[in-house]
Enzyme design. Structure first.
Site, PDB file in Angstrom:
ATOM      1  CE  LYS A  91       1.210 -15.171 -17.105  1.00  0.00           C
ATOM      2  NZ  LYS A  91       1.333 -14.194 -16.024  1.00  0.00           N
ATOM      3  CG  ASN A  92       5.121 -15.459 -15.082  1.00  0.00           C
ATOM      4  OD1 ASN A  92       4.130 -14.864 -15.526  1.00  0.00           O
ATOM      5  ND2 ASN A  92       5.052 -16.317 -14.090  1.00  0.00           N
ATOM      6  CB  CYS A 143      -4.789 -10.885  -7.065  1.00  0.00           C
ATOM      7  SG  CYS A 143      -4.376 -12.387  -7.921  1.00  0.00           S
ATOM      8  NE  ARG A 196      -0.070 -12.512  -6.744  1.00  0.00           N
ATOM      9  CZ  ARG A 196      -0.106 -12.911  -8.004  1.00  0.00           C
ATOM     10  NH1 ARG A 196      -1.239 -13.068  -8.615  1.00  0.00           N
ATOM     11  NH2 ARG A 196       1.010 -13.133  -8.659  1.00  0.00           N
ATOM     12  CG  ASP A 231       3.050 -19.674 -11.519  1.00  0.00           C
ATOM     13  OD1 ASP A 231       2.284 -19.371 -10.591  1.00  0.00           O
ATOM     14  OD2 ASP A 231       3.682 -18.823 -12.174  1.00  0.00           O
ATOM     15  NE  ARG A 235      -4.225 -12.725 -16.490  1.00  0.00           N
ATOM     16  CZ  ARG A 235      -3.791 -12.939 -15.249  1.00  0.00           C
ATOM     17  NH1 ARG A 235      -4.558 -13.497 -14.367  1.00  0.00           N
ATOM     18  NH2 ARG A 235      -2.578 -12.575 -14.896  1.00  0.00           N
TER      19      ARG A 235
END
Ligand code: UD1
Length: 418
Positions: free
Chosen positions: A22-23, A116, A121, A306, A398
């Protein structure tokens, strides 16, 4: 609202195919804006965040053709440079369209991502660096208005902190700037190298890949290419954690062990047998209870933030105790109260969490609070006694493609209920 119902107690066994990251997919999609001829991206994971960005880019008038694991873009139909609040607010990575729009069209209006759950952030580093490249930036009514007369100009930029998104945004701006840009204190995450590699395929000149100093010699235009998204190292680590916590054996395929060495080292310290192939990793916990291991999150190649929540979940049932220090985000222990509801023993002191392993967890209704935290609840549920109901799993959708099908294929008892 969808929930997961998980019955704990199954040792996970089998093979799971890892999706594209995803990233990496998000910056690569944004980079498509830079191509002056059709461009194709393969191995794109089917995720909510990917859909959001595809929709945002299509909203610029760019023709986006998204089918299966492939996205094709044709920028010749672009009609505006506007990224509205309604889309940006759902995903912070939307700010990644700012650099490419400004570099190619000299103008962009992008909503600020706003707050967030895992911290404030800000995007100050992105904006400061774009100004250094000659952009005129105004923030008004929640929108960033960025313009430049002619082309951006190469500059020497040093980030105040290591920022993944900041490095990506500036890299995408610098490739079309006039002259040379040096980006110092750049993030070195594999997703940045993936972005740099696609930009090079498009005709960009970038040196220093995998280091903290990127040197970019601007070119006048970039062309299309066909590129494939790198494997998701966080998804890989998450499924290996599922083997570790359940005492099972899981082989992750279509991945790359070199992307997550710091995490694999921790699994070995826990007592797991980790076997690395060219594009696969197998973790065998051999039915043992893992040993609790301490770690500190830091920019790549150190331990990734993460993976913090997932390794904490494994520690929760570990032997002994461990200290986990979170240095990247100021509010990334939201899974702690939820894990505690299931019987975990965790003390939070500032940015440190001290976990004392317990032998058993009990099922409880819990709530997902952010993307990676939600996977830690799934992990805890896989070993808890009884049926755990996890609410707000839209967070998990997500970032984890086909999560219930993948876990079911490993033997997990997981159901989506509404
Ligand atoms: C990316 C990842 C996210 C990961 C994070 C850190 C994507 C889509 N998301 O997020 O999964 O957890 O990297 O590895 O790739 N900061 C500032 N000012 C800025 C930019 C950042 O203060 O202008 C701070 C942030 O608040 C945070 C830290 O720097 O505390 C790191 O943020 P950053 O690396 O930019 O994270 P993201 O790119 O948002």
């Amino acid at each position: 609202m969808d929930k997961f119902l998980i019955t704990g107690g199954v040792k996970l066994e089998g093979e799971v195919r890892i999706s594209g990251a995803k990233n990496a997919a998000l910056p690569l999609l944004a980079a498509m804006i830079l191509a002056d001829s059709p461009i194709t991206l393969n191995n794109v994971p089917n995720l909510k965040d990917v859909n959001t960005l595809v929709k945002l880019i299509a909203g610029l008038g760019i023709t986006m053709d998204y089918e299966g694991e492939t996205v094709k873009a044709d920028t010749s139909t672009l009609s505006n440079q506007f990224a509205p609040y309604e889309l940006v607010k759902t995903m912070r990575a939307s700010i990644l369209v700012l650099g490419p729009l400004l570099a190619r069209y000299g103008n962009a209006q992008v909503s600020l991502p706003g707050g967030c759950a895992i911290g404030s952030r800000p995007v100050d580093q992105h904006l400061k660096a774009l100004e250094a490249l000659g952009a005129h930036i105004e923030v008004e009514n929640g929108y960033v208005h960025a313009t430049v007369d002619g082309r951006l100009k190469g500059a020497d930029i040093t980030f105040d902190m290591v920022t993944v998104g900041g490095t990506e945004n500036i890299l995408m701006a610098a490739v079309l700037a006039e002259g040379t840009t040096t980006i110092r204190n750049a993030a070195r995450e594999p997703e940045i190298t993936d972005l740099a590699q696609m930009l090079i395929e498009m005709g960009a000149k970038i040196e220093g890949l995998d280091t903290d100093t990127l040197v970019v010699t601007g070119v006048e235009s970039l062309h299309g290419c066909e590129y494939s998204v790198v494997a998701d190292r966080i998804e890989t680590g998450s499924y290996l954690a599922a083997a570790a916590i359940t005492g099972g054996r899981v082989k992750t395929t279509h991945t790359d062990p070199s992307l997550l060495e710091s995490v694999l080292d921790k699994f070995e310290e826990m007592g797991a047998e980790v076997t690395r192939g060219e594009d696969w990793i197998e973790l065998d916990m051999m039915g043992k209870r893992p040993k609790a291991v301490s770690f500190r999150t830091l920019p790549h190649p150190e331990f990734p933030t993460d993976m913090q929540a997932q390794l904490m979940a494994v520690n929760v049932i570990g032997r002994g105790f461990a200290t986990i220090s979170e240095t990247i985000f100021e509010n990334r222990f939201m899974h702690v109260p939820e894990l505690s509801r299931m019987g975990a023993n965790i003390q939070v002191e500032g940015n440190d969490a001290i976990v004392t392993g317990v032998e058993k967890l009990q099922a409880a209704p819990v709530m997902a609070t952010d993307l990676r935290a939600s996977f830690s609840l799934v992990l805890a549920a896989l070993v808890a006694e009884g049926d755990t109901l996890i609410d707000r799993i839209y967070h998990i959708d997500r970032g984890y493609e086909n999560i219930e099908a993948k876990l079911q294929s490993l033997g997990a008892k997981i159901k989506r209920v509404s």
